[in-house]
Motif scaffolding. Structure first.
Motif, mmCIF file in Angstrom:
data_model
loop_
_atom_site.group_PDB
_atom_site.id
_atom_site.type_symbol
_atom_site.label_atom_id
_atom_site.label_comp_id
_atom_site.label_asym_id
_atom_site.label_seq_id
_atom_site.Cartn_x
_atom_site.Cartn_y
_atom_site.Cartn_z
ATOM 1 N N SER A 74 0.862 -1.189 0.000
ATOM 2 C CA SER A 74 0.000 0.000 0.000
ATOM 3 C C SER A 74 0.893 1.231 0.000
ATOM 4 O O SER A 74 1.929 1.243 0.653
ATOM 5 C CB SER A 74 -0.891 0.020 1.250
ATOM 6 N N ASN A 75 0.501 2.268 -0.753
ATOM 7 C CA ASN A 75 1.290 3.499 -0.701
ATOM 8 C C ASN A 75 0.571 4.593 0.088
ATOM 9 O O ASN A 75 0.913 5.767 0.004
ATOM 10 C CB ASN A 75 1.670 3.984 -2.107
ATOM 11 N N SER A 76 -0.407 4.204 0.917
ATOM 12 C CA SER A 76 -1.139 5.169 1.733
ATOM 13 C C SER A 76 -0.217 5.872 2.727
ATOM 14 O O SER A 76 0.565 5.231 3.434
ATOM 15 C CB SER A 76 -2.245 4.455 2.507
ATOM 16 N N LEU A 77 -0.330 7.188 2.792
ATOM 17 C CA LEU A 77 0.491 7.962 3.736
ATOM 18 C C LEU A 77 0.037 7.769 5.182
ATOM 19 O O LEU A 77 0.721 8.170 6.117
ATOM 20 C CB LEU A 77 0.458 9.448 3.368
ATOM 21 N N LEU A 78 -1.146 7.158 5.354
ATOM 22 C CA LEU A 78 -1.574 6.802 6.700
ATOM 23 C C LEU A 78 -0.551 5.893 7.372
ATOM 24 O O LEU A 78 -0.427 5.884 8.600
ATOM 25 C CB LEU A 78 -2.903 6.048 6.639
ATOM 26 N N LEU A 79 0.156 5.118 6.555
ATOM 27 C CA LEU A 79 1.136 4.188 7.132
ATOM 28 C C LEU A 79 2.327 4.933 7.721
ATOM 29 O O LEU A 79 2.860 4.544 8.752
ATOM 30 C CB LEU A 79 1.573 3.173 6.079
ATOM 31 N N GLU A 80 2.738 6.028 7.081
ATOM 32 C CA GLU A 80 3.790 6.867 7.657
ATOM 33 C C GLU A 80 3.340 7.323 9.051
ATOM 34 O O GLU A 80 4.102 7.320 10.008
ATOM 35 C CB GLU A 80 4.066 8.078 6.762
ATOM 36 N N THR A 89 12.465 5.759 -1.206
ATOM 37 C CA THR A 89 11.994 6.623 -2.289
ATOM 38 C C THR A 89 10.999 7.680 -1.808
ATOM 39 O O THR A 89 10.589 8.523 -2.598
ATOM 40 C CB THR A 89 11.286 5.773 -3.374
ATOM 41 N N GLY A 90 10.572 7.630 -0.555
ATOM 42 C CA GLY A 90 9.602 8.600 -0.055
ATOM 43 C C GLY A 90 10.027 9.141 1.298
ATOM 44 O O GLY A 90 11.186 9.531 1.469
ATOM 45 N N ALA A 91 9.098 9.148 2.246
ATOM 46 C CA ALA A 91 9.405 9.641 3.587
ATOM 47 C C ALA A 91 10.518 8.808 4.212
ATOM 48 O O ALA A 91 10.582 7.597 4.017
ATOM 49 C CB ALA A 91 8.166 9.563 4.469
ATOM 50 N N ILE A 92 11.417 9.482 4.923
ATOM 51 C CA ILE A 92 12.423 8.765 5.707
ATOM 52 C C ILE A 92 12.353 9.260 7.141
ATOM 53 O O ILE A 92 12.017 10.413 7.411
ATOM 54 C CB ILE A 92 13.851 8.912 5.128
ATOM 55 N N ILE A 93 12.636 8.352 8.060
ATOM 56 C CA ILE A 93 12.443 8.589 9.490
ATOM 57 C C ILE A 93 13.715 8.199 10.221
ATOM 58 O O ILE A 93 14.328 7.189 9.902
ATOM 59 C CB ILE A 93 11.291 7.706 10.029
ATOM 60 N N GLU A 94 14.095 8.999 11.197
ATOM 61 C CA GLU A 94 15.200 8.603 12.060
ATOM 62 C C GLU A 94 14.898 9.078 13.470
ATOM 63 O O GLU A 94 14.356 10.172 13.658
ATOM 64 C CB GLU A 94 16.524 9.181 11.559
ATOM 65 N N VAL A 95 15.237 8.273 14.456
ATOM 66 C CA VAL A 95 14.899 8.575 15.844
ATOM 67 C C VAL A 95 16.172 8.699 16.654
ATOM 68 O O VAL A 95 17.028 7.803 16.624
ATOM 69 C CB VAL A 95 14.006 7.459 16.442
ATOM 70 N N ALA A 154 -5.629 0.949 25.221
ATOM 71 C CA ALA A 154 -6.342 0.068 26.150
ATOM 72 C C ALA A 154 -5.946 -1.398 25.949
ATOM 73 O O ALA A 154 -6.437 -2.268 26.662
ATOM 74 C CB ALA A 154 -7.845 0.239 25.972
ATOM 75 N N GLY A 155 -5.060 -1.656 24.974
ATOM 76 C CA GLY A 155 -4.564 -3.019 24.793
ATOM 77 C C GLY A 155 -5.293 -3.831 23.724
ATOM 78 O O GLY A 155 -5.033 -5.019 23.573
ATOM 79 N N VAL A 156 -6.179 -3.212 22.959
ATOM 80 C CA VAL A 156 -6.903 -3.951 21.920
ATOM 81 C C VAL A 156 -6.139 -3.858 20.595
ATOM 82 O O VAL A 156 -5.761 -2.770 20.160
ATOM 83 C CB VAL A 156 -8.326 -3.377 21.710
ATOM 84 N N ARG A 157 -5.915 -5.008 19.972
ATOM 85 C CA ARG A 157 -5.264 -5.073 18.661
ATOM 86 C C ARG A 157 -6.169 -4.391 17.640
ATOM 87 O O ARG A 157 -7.273 -4.870 17.365
ATOM 88 C CB ARG A 157 -5.098 -6.549 18.329
ATOM 89 N N SER A 158 -5.710 -3.278 17.074
ATOM 90 C CA SER A 158 -6.574 -2.466 16.217
ATOM 91 C C SER A 158 -5.826 -1.971 14.990
ATOM 92 O O SER A 158 -4.657 -1.610 15.069
ATOM 93 C CB SER A 158 -7.074 -1.238 16.990
ATOM 94 N N GLU A 159 -6.527 -1.955 13.875
ATOM 95 C CA GLU A 159 -5.941 -1.467 12.628
ATOM 96 C C GLU A 159 -6.931 -0.561 11.920
ATOM 97 O O GLU A 159 -8.129 -0.812 11.967
ATOM 98 C CB GLU A 159 -5.681 -2.626 11.654
ATOM 99 N N LEU A 160 -6.404 0.433 11.239
ATOM 100 C CA LEU A 160 -7.192 1.210 10.295
ATOM 101 C C LEU A 160 -6.714 0.798 8.908
ATOM 102 O O LEU A 160 -5.519 0.901 8.606
ATOM 103 C CB LEU A 160 -6.941 2.703 10.527
ATOM 104 N N TYR A 161 -7.617 0.290 8.079
ATOM 105 C CA TYR A 161 -7.227 -0.129 6.728
ATOM 106 C C TYR A 161 -6.628 1.083 6.003
ATOM 107 O O TYR A 161 -7.213 2.165 6.019
ATOM 108 C CB TYR A 161 -8.444 -0.670 5.976
ATOM 109 N N PRO A 162 -5.428 0.941 5.389
ATOM 110 C CA PRO A 162 -4.711 2.145 4.941
ATOM 111 C C PRO A 162 -5.321 2.847 3.726
ATOM 112 O O PRO A 162 -5.081 4.047 3.542
ATOM 113 C CB PRO A 162 -3.304 1.637 4.631
ATOM 114 N N ASP A 163 -6.059 2.146 2.877
ATOM 115 C CA ASP A 163 -6.560 2.771 1.647
ATOM 116 C C ASP A 163 -8.092 2.778 1.632
ATOM 117 O O ASP A 163 -8.730 1.909 2.203
ATOM 118 C CB ASP A 163 -6.033 2.005 0.433
ATOM 119 N N ALA A 164 -8.654 3.776 0.919
ATOM 120 C CA ALA A 164 -10.115 3.856 0.789
ATOM 121 C C ALA A 164 -10.587 2.918 -0.309
ATOM 122 O O ALA A 164 -11.234 3.330 -1.281
ATOM 123 C CB ALA A 164 -10.530 5.297 0.524
#
Lengths: 458, 458
Positions: free
Chosen positions: A156-162, A303-309, B392-402
């Motif tokens: 998936s290329n959704s930015l929600l993942l970033e 190729t897109g967002a990069i993250i460093e902590v 709260a400890g619940v395994r949760s996901e938001l599907y990344p794409d519409a």
């Protein structure tokens, strides 16, 4: 078993003793707890991969650092005789070694995704915590065998993942009680900048030099840029780019980049992406997430967002990093599959926590009882109690030998036991146990049920 | 990244996918839970050991099966030119390979104990769960890379430890819901028997043949004994010895051995030891622990009690085994250190549990919610809920794409989610969430707090 051998570790490897394991397991458990809650699933790939799976993925230097495994049996039978005569080590490798130890988790993960593409539910959220091996020169804090801890979402290329990864990183370090800054940049912005100032063909060399900024002062980098053939104007532009760091990530601060930094279309796309990420993040973790255009990341597949902590107040390099890639699996026959991944620096996190007394306390197991051994007559009485306590979930041991009391108490102390129980003739007659709290020195004579309640109490 | 490569596993290795990992982690967690309660502490040793640490410990055949690692760099520079010309593979190994992959956990553990002798609290109770590597011919159920799971206590010859291990084994398999028989014998009894019938010099050959009894019928073993030079009378005696199996372990049943089996002094010592063990055990696990004089165990370092565990009703070989040894660490310079250890057959336990529907159910994570993605406007509303549920400890996901609803529900289903949440314009206006239970099909429209309570309920 033959002659006596001096016990030695192989160079660059470590043993992990019980106290090390407690802390390491605490770190792994904390991180995987968050992976689980974010819906990541665990996989493992083998330590051994075919050499051809790994060769050519890490550059020439990387190829040198891959540990090759000698074919078993008569490994020289197919070796070319001329090459043997010439002692041509590198040309002979393919004929005497088919397998190698994995160099990172990423390439075997790409191999895994392509091999299992028909069973995988995409977008695939996986994590993996396993050792990898590199024939690097061992030095302080750098090992030839070390753990990597990676999480990726692929497909998936959704930015929600970033945004998900920023939230994940934030939660993990908060839970580990390590205060950090999460730095964000975009390879698209870096590339758009290089296009705009006319150095797009030297993009790799540009990012490689920029990536050294956390190890060298800017003045030294200027020399490196000049040596690589960049002009004074280009270096001046680069300095301006790199000066954009430590800035709170907001839609506004990102939008300003289009005015301040020369960018082509692809660079503007990077700006748009970071704006979307900033919008999704809103005000959450505002104090922690920073825009940092000096961040380059050494790895070329991003190729897109990069993250460093970076950990605050500790001069230990980055404790986590990652980014978006567009074609990790292409080499194995599955092109155009976008993904994003991060890697936690387990060894550095370990070093930070080890230096803190409270984290060592935290990782020590709870109640731990050692029963003193007074000899066979008393032992039977204690065995039953020990087994019942274990049934109830209490870590319990019966010292195996009827050694001197002092030696048995010393054992309990060194193993970090919380309580010692003595049950001699007198206690057996009264159907009781003498329980000593090793921390406070308090003692009680208790029935089994009362002892159990005491030990189950928090 | 160069040309395209077919994704392949190295021969004899495996990937572990998420469902595999769930079951494996369930097994590891169950076993280590008992290790913890018995006071065992975890250690890890590196995958790579110096070749000299391993060579000569596993017999000539074993030495062949050790995976050797090619020295890095110009590995041929020190190789003897005559040997190269002769293509003398085995004689060249020491000059081109200094390191190897560990072949089992036992020898590196012995190396560990001697290297760390001054930090260790003896008697040292340790466990270790790590992969090992063997260049065996791969076949069904036999891999070149596989996990071992060992627990040992080193530094005490107390027979209480034999009792501890029997209790540990019993608790582990009860918890895994695998019904087993725990078979017990003593190498001292076997050796005393061989002395008594005049074959003590052929003890290794005798135990090696006897050890095959679970793979071959007695009639075939008779041929093997004859081929090895044993007389008809000796073979007759051996048959009588081997017929003592499947007998409940009690002080009485053990005492009877002195009358029934020819034994020298050391054999009688073995009988006394088993009597003590039976006395300590008393009536606990009487239905599970058996005396079995046909049990030999292939490994020659055992010197006292030996243990083997067979699963009932499954023809899968032994699922756990071990024994007492007197001199594991001598080769590394720490002689006369008695210990006892067992090893759980993780792969076989895995195979047994994988065939059962209920164990797969058991290992699946609990509540798991997937939020449907309706596009950017709705996403922000869902992100906050997802993050609060995770808190709260619940395994949760938001599907990344519409993506289409159908695709998103399919994703939730394939990942084994328990609930899907949809929050579109209508729900957002009412500050509610539509929650669907994927198992029952029930649906509710709930406020965040009510949704959270529903998902936290067992």
């Amino acid at each position: 078993m033959g002659q006596q051998i001096k016990p030695r570790l192989a160079k660059g490897t470590r043993d992990f003793s019980p106290a090390d394991m407690n802390l390491r397991n605490y770190i792994f458990k904390t991180i995987t707890g968050h992976f689980d809650r974010f819906g990541f699933e665990q996989i493992e790939t083998p330590a051994i991969e075919n050499l051809e799976t790994l060769t050519g993925k890490y550059g020439d230097e990387g190829d040198q650092l891959i540990f090759k495994i000698l074919n078993s049996g008569d490994y020289l039978s197919k070796a070319d005789e001329d090459l043997l005569r010439e002692k041509n080590s590198s040309a002979l490798i393919p004929s005497i070694s088919e397998k190698a130890l994995k160099y990172d988790l990423t390439v075997p993960f790409a191999r895994y995704v392509v091999l299992h593409r028909n069973e995988i539910t995409f977008p695939f959220r996986r994590y993996q915590i396993q050792p990898v091996w590199r024939a690097d020169r061992p030095q302080k804090g750098r090992y030839r065998e070390f753990y990597q801890c990676d999480a990726d979402v692929i497909g998936s290329n959704s930015l929600l993942l970033e945004v998900e990864f920023i939230n994940l990183i934030h939660n993990v370090f908060k839970d580990l009680n390590i205060s950090v800054k999460i730095k964000l940049n975009s390879r698209k912005i870096l590339f758009g900048f290089c296009q705009a100032i006319g150095i797009e063909n030297d993009f790799t060399s540009f990012t490689t030099i920029l990536d050294k900024l956390d190890k060298k002062p800017w003045s030294e980098l200027e020399g490196d840029f000049a040596d690589a053939g960049f002009t004074a104007d280009q270096i001046k532009s680069a300095k301006k780019l790199a000066s954009v760091n430590g800035i709170e990530l907001t839609e506004k601060s990102v939008a300003r980049l289009s005015e301040e930094i020369p960018l082509t279309e692809i660079g503007e796309k990077g700006v748009e992406e970071l704006k979307t990420i900033a919008r999704y993040l809103g005000s959450s973790h505002a104090e922690v997430v920073e825009l940092d255009l000096s961040l380059a990341r050494g790895l070329n597949y991003y190729t897109g967002a990069i993250i460093e902590v970076k950990a605050d107040k500790v001069d230990i390099g980055s404790v986590c990093g990652g980014g978006r890639y567009d074609d990790l699996t292409g080499i194995f026959g599955l092109p155009d599959t976008s993904g994003i991944g991060i890697s936690f620096g387990i060894d550095r996190i370990y070093d930070i926590l080890r230096s803190r007394e409270e984290s060592l306390q935290q990782t020590r197991p709870g109640k731990h009882v050692v029963f003193v051994n007074f000899g066979e007559n008393e032992v039977k009485y204690s065995i039953d109690a020990v087994n019942s306590l274990r049934q109830a979930g209490v870590r319990s041991e019966l010292y195996p030998d009827a050694d001197k009391l002092k030696k048995q108490f010393k054992y309990a102390d060194q193993k970090g036991a919380s309580h010692v129980v003595t049950a001699g003739e007198a206690e057996i007659e009264k159907k009781e146990y003498r329980v000593k709290d090793l921390k406070t020195g308090e003692q009680w004579e208790l029935s089994f049920d009362k002892m159990k309640n005491l030990l189950l109490k928090d």
